[in-house]
Design a protein around this motif. Structure first.
Motif, PDB file in Angstrom:
ATOM      1  N   CYS A 184       0.901  -0.604   0.258  1.00 13.40           N
ATOM      2  CA  CYS A 184      -0.061  -0.226   0.110  1.00 13.40           C
ATOM      3  C   CYS A 184       0.993   1.085   0.035  1.00 13.40           C
ATOM      4  N   CYS A 185       0.885   2.343  -0.944  1.00 15.53           N
ATOM      5  CA  CYS A 185       1.352   3.337  -0.882  1.00 15.53           C
ATOM      6  C   CYS A 185       0.095   4.667  -0.413  1.00 15.53           C
ATOM      7  N   ASN A 186       0.950   5.098   0.046  1.00 15.66           N
ATOM      8  CA  ASN A 186       0.628   6.345   0.854  1.00 15.66           C
ATOM      9  C   ASN A 186       0.353   8.219  -0.181  1.00 15.66           C
ATOM     10  N   SER A 187      -0.256   9.201   0.556  1.00 21.26           N
ATOM     11  CA  SER A 187      -0.305  10.199  -0.241  1.00 21.26           C
ATOM     12  C   SER A 187       1.516  11.136  -0.532  1.00 21.26           C
ATOM     13  N   ARG A 188       2.395  10.696   0.135  1.00 27.78           N
ATOM     14  CA  ARG A 188       3.489  11.074   0.665  1.00 27.78           C
ATOM     15  C   ARG A 188       4.246  10.046  -0.691  1.00 27.78           C
ATOM     16  N   GLN A 189       4.172   9.595  -1.213  1.00 23.55           N
ATOM     17  CA  GLN A 189       4.557   8.438  -1.884  1.00 23.55           C
ATOM     18  C   GLN A 189       5.609   7.275  -1.320  1.00 23.55           C
ATOM     19  N   GLU A 190       5.254   6.876   0.062  1.00 17.76           N
ATOM     20  CA  GLU A 190       5.601   5.802   0.822  1.00 17.76           C
ATOM     21  C   GLU A 190       4.941   4.807   0.938  1.00 17.76           C
ATOM     22  N   CYS A 191       5.572   3.716   0.276  1.00 18.43           N
ATOM     23  CA  CYS A 191       5.232   2.790   0.254  1.00 18.43           C
ATOM     24  C   CYS A 191       5.503   1.318   1.782  1.00 18.43           C
ATOM     25  N   ASP A 192       4.046   0.614   1.931  1.00 17.57           N
ATOM     26  CA  ASP A 192       4.360  -0.478   2.454  1.00 17.57           C
ATOM     27  C   ASP A 192       4.154  -1.530   2.641  1.00 17.57           C
ATOM     28  N   ILE A 193       5.032  -2.356   2.829  1.00 22.61           N
ATOM     29  CA  ILE A 193       4.732  -3.804   2.672  1.00 22.61           C
ATOM     30  C   ILE A 193       2.807  -4.430   3.814  1.00 22.61           C
ATOM     31  N   THR A 194       2.141  -4.484   3.068  1.00 25.49           N
ATOM     32  CA  THR A 194       1.282  -5.565   3.751  1.00 25.49           C
ATOM     33  C   THR A 194       1.213  -6.771   4.642  1.00 25.49           C
ATOM     34  N   LYS A 195       0.489  -6.419   5.484  1.00 16.48           N
ATOM     35  CA  LYS A 195       0.407  -7.748   6.409  1.00 16.48           C
ATOM     36  C   LYS A 195      -0.562  -8.722   7.020  1.00 16.48           C
ATOM     37  N   SER A 196      -0.931 -10.397   6.596  1.00 12.31           N
ATOM     38  CA  SER A 196      -2.132 -10.789   6.401  1.00 12.31           C
ATOM     39  C   SER A 196      -2.781 -10.623   8.035  1.00 12.31           C
ATOM     40  N   LYS A 197      -4.507  -9.186   7.855  1.00 13.41           N
ATOM     41  CA  LYS A 197      -4.588  -9.245   9.695  1.00 13.41           C
ATOM     42  C   LYS A 197      -5.636 -10.640   8.744  1.00 13.41           C
ATOM     43  N   THR A 198      -6.093 -11.462   8.668  1.00 16.80           N
ATOM     44  CA  THR A 198      -6.885 -12.371   9.145  1.00 16.80           C
ATOM     45  C   THR A 198      -5.965 -12.619  10.036  1.00 16.80           C
ATOM     46  N   ASP A 199      -4.528 -13.622   9.383  1.00 19.70           N
ATOM     47  CA  ASP A 199      -4.320 -14.883  10.122  1.00 19.70           C
ATOM     48  C   ASP A 199      -4.629 -15.100  11.908  1.00 19.70           C
ATOM     49  N   PHE A 200      -3.925 -13.556  12.480  1.00 18.02           N
ATOM     50  CA  PHE A 200      -4.274 -12.969  13.375  1.00 18.02           C
ATOM     51  C   PHE A 200      -5.412 -13.332  14.393  1.00 18.02           C
ATOM     52  N   GLY A 201      -6.478 -12.510  13.944  1.00 21.31           N
ATOM     53  CA  GLY A 201      -8.086 -13.093  13.864  1.00 21.31           C
ATOM     54  C   GLY A 201      -8.562 -14.671  13.511  1.00 21.31           C
ATOM     55  N   MET A 202      -7.472 -15.639  12.988  1.00 20.51           N
ATOM     56  CA  MET A 202      -8.111 -16.732  13.046  1.00 20.51           C
ATOM     57  C   MET A 202      -7.986 -17.547  14.369  1.00 20.51           C
ATOM     58  N   TRP A 203      -6.376 -17.117  15.035  1.00 21.43           N
ATOM     59  CA  TRP A 203      -5.776 -17.788  15.751  1.00 21.43           C
ATOM     60  C   TRP A 203      -5.800 -16.958  17.098  1.00 21.43           C
ATOM     61  N   SER A 204      -6.424 -16.234  16.760  1.00 19.78           N
ATOM     62  CA  SER A 204      -6.810 -15.762  18.259  1.00 19.78           C
ATOM     63  C   SER A 204      -8.370 -16.214  18.350  1.00 19.78           C
TER      64      SER A 204
ATOM     65  N   VAL B  83      -8.906 -19.104  17.490  1.00 19.41           N
ATOM     66  CA  VAL B  83      -9.193 -20.394  18.255  1.00 19.41           C
ATOM     67  C   VAL B  83      -8.938 -20.508  19.191  1.00 19.41           C
ATOM     68  N   LEU B  84      -7.331 -19.450  19.804  1.00 24.37           N
ATOM     69  CA  LEU B  84      -7.402 -19.633  21.493  1.00 24.37           C
ATOM     70  C   LEU B  84      -8.230 -19.673  22.137  1.00 24.37           C
ATOM     71  N   THR B  85      -9.075 -18.364  21.860  1.00 24.11           N
ATOM     72  CA  THR B  85      -9.879 -17.602  23.127  1.00 24.11           C
ATOM     73  C   THR B  85     -10.939 -19.061  23.114  1.00 24.11           C
ATOM     74  N   GLY B  86     -10.996 -19.808  22.247  1.00 23.56           N
ATOM     75  CA  GLY B  86     -12.359 -21.352  22.081  1.00 23.56           C
ATOM     76  C   GLY B  86     -11.706 -21.625  22.860  1.00 23.56           C
ATOM     77  N   SER B  87     -10.769 -22.512  22.749  1.00 23.53           N
ATOM     78  CA  SER B  87      -9.903 -23.711  23.126  1.00 23.53           C
ATOM     79  C   SER B  87      -9.656 -23.148  24.577  1.00 23.53           C
ATOM     80  N   ALA B  88      -9.489 -21.955  25.055  1.00 23.86           N
ATOM     81  CA  ALA B  88      -9.303 -21.692  26.547  1.00 23.86           C
ATOM     82  C   ALA B  88     -10.771 -21.439  27.049  1.00 23.86           C
ATOM     83  N   VAL B  89     -11.738 -21.402  26.377  1.00 24.68           N
ATOM     84  CA  VAL B  89     -12.949 -21.278  27.124  1.00 24.68           C
ATOM     85  C   VAL B  89     -13.529 -23.218  27.589  1.00 24.68           C
ATOM     86  N   ALA B  90     -13.307 -23.539  25.979  1.00 26.47           N
ATOM     87  CA  ALA B  90     -13.351 -25.354  26.116  1.00 26.47           C
ATOM     88  C   ALA B  90     -12.875 -25.927  27.149  1.00 26.47           C
ATOM     89  N   THR B  91     -11.615 -25.723  27.751  1.00 25.82           N
ATOM     90  CA  THR B  91     -11.081 -25.847  28.604  1.00 25.82           C
ATOM     91  C   THR B  91     -10.885 -25.936  30.097  1.00 25.82           C
TER      92      THR B  91
END
Length: 114
Positions: free
Chosen positions: A50-70, A72-80
């Motif tokens: 993603c690039c911004n108005s200053r012509q600076e570009c950054d590599i995007t990081k996957s946000k779905t992996d964190f959501g999925m793992w959190s 799973v972890l929350t569900g496992s903790a509740v089940a335990t």
């Protein structure tokens, strides 16, 4: 499609998800960074950079992996915790019930003095 560079084109809205061959960190670039020339930056869930108005570009990081793992972890903790509380409740009840049954009853003729 292997490379799609759309940065610097003042696009607005949402870019549809695209699948590309040879996906690298600079395969799919748009103006989805902040600060943006618009009030709301371009929404691009499948962009690799993603690039911004200053012509600076950054590599995007996957946000779905964190959501999925959190999730799973929350569900496992509740089940335990539920399993542990159920097991502990049964153990306490079993202990109390066995303690009450080990005392002889005076209603039985065998234990009555007489």
């Amino acid at each position: 499609l292997q490379i799609l560079h759309l940065h610097g084109n003042r696009l607005q809205g949402t870019v549809p998800r695209l699948s590309s061959k040879g996906h690298t960190k600079s395969s799919f670039i748009t103006d989805c960074g902040s600060p943006s020339v618009f009030d709301v930056p371009l929404d691009c869930p499948s962009c690799t950079m993603c690039c911004n108005s200053r012509q600076e570009c950054d590599i995007t990081k996957s946000k779905t992996d964190f959501g999925m793992w959190s999730s799973v972890l929350t569900g496992s903790a509740v089940a335990t915790l539920l399993l542990a509380s159920t097991t502990l409740t049964k153990a306490i009840c079993s202990f109390i019930c066995s303690f009450n049954q080990s005392t002889p009853s005076t209603d039985n003729e065998h234990y009555t003095i007489g």
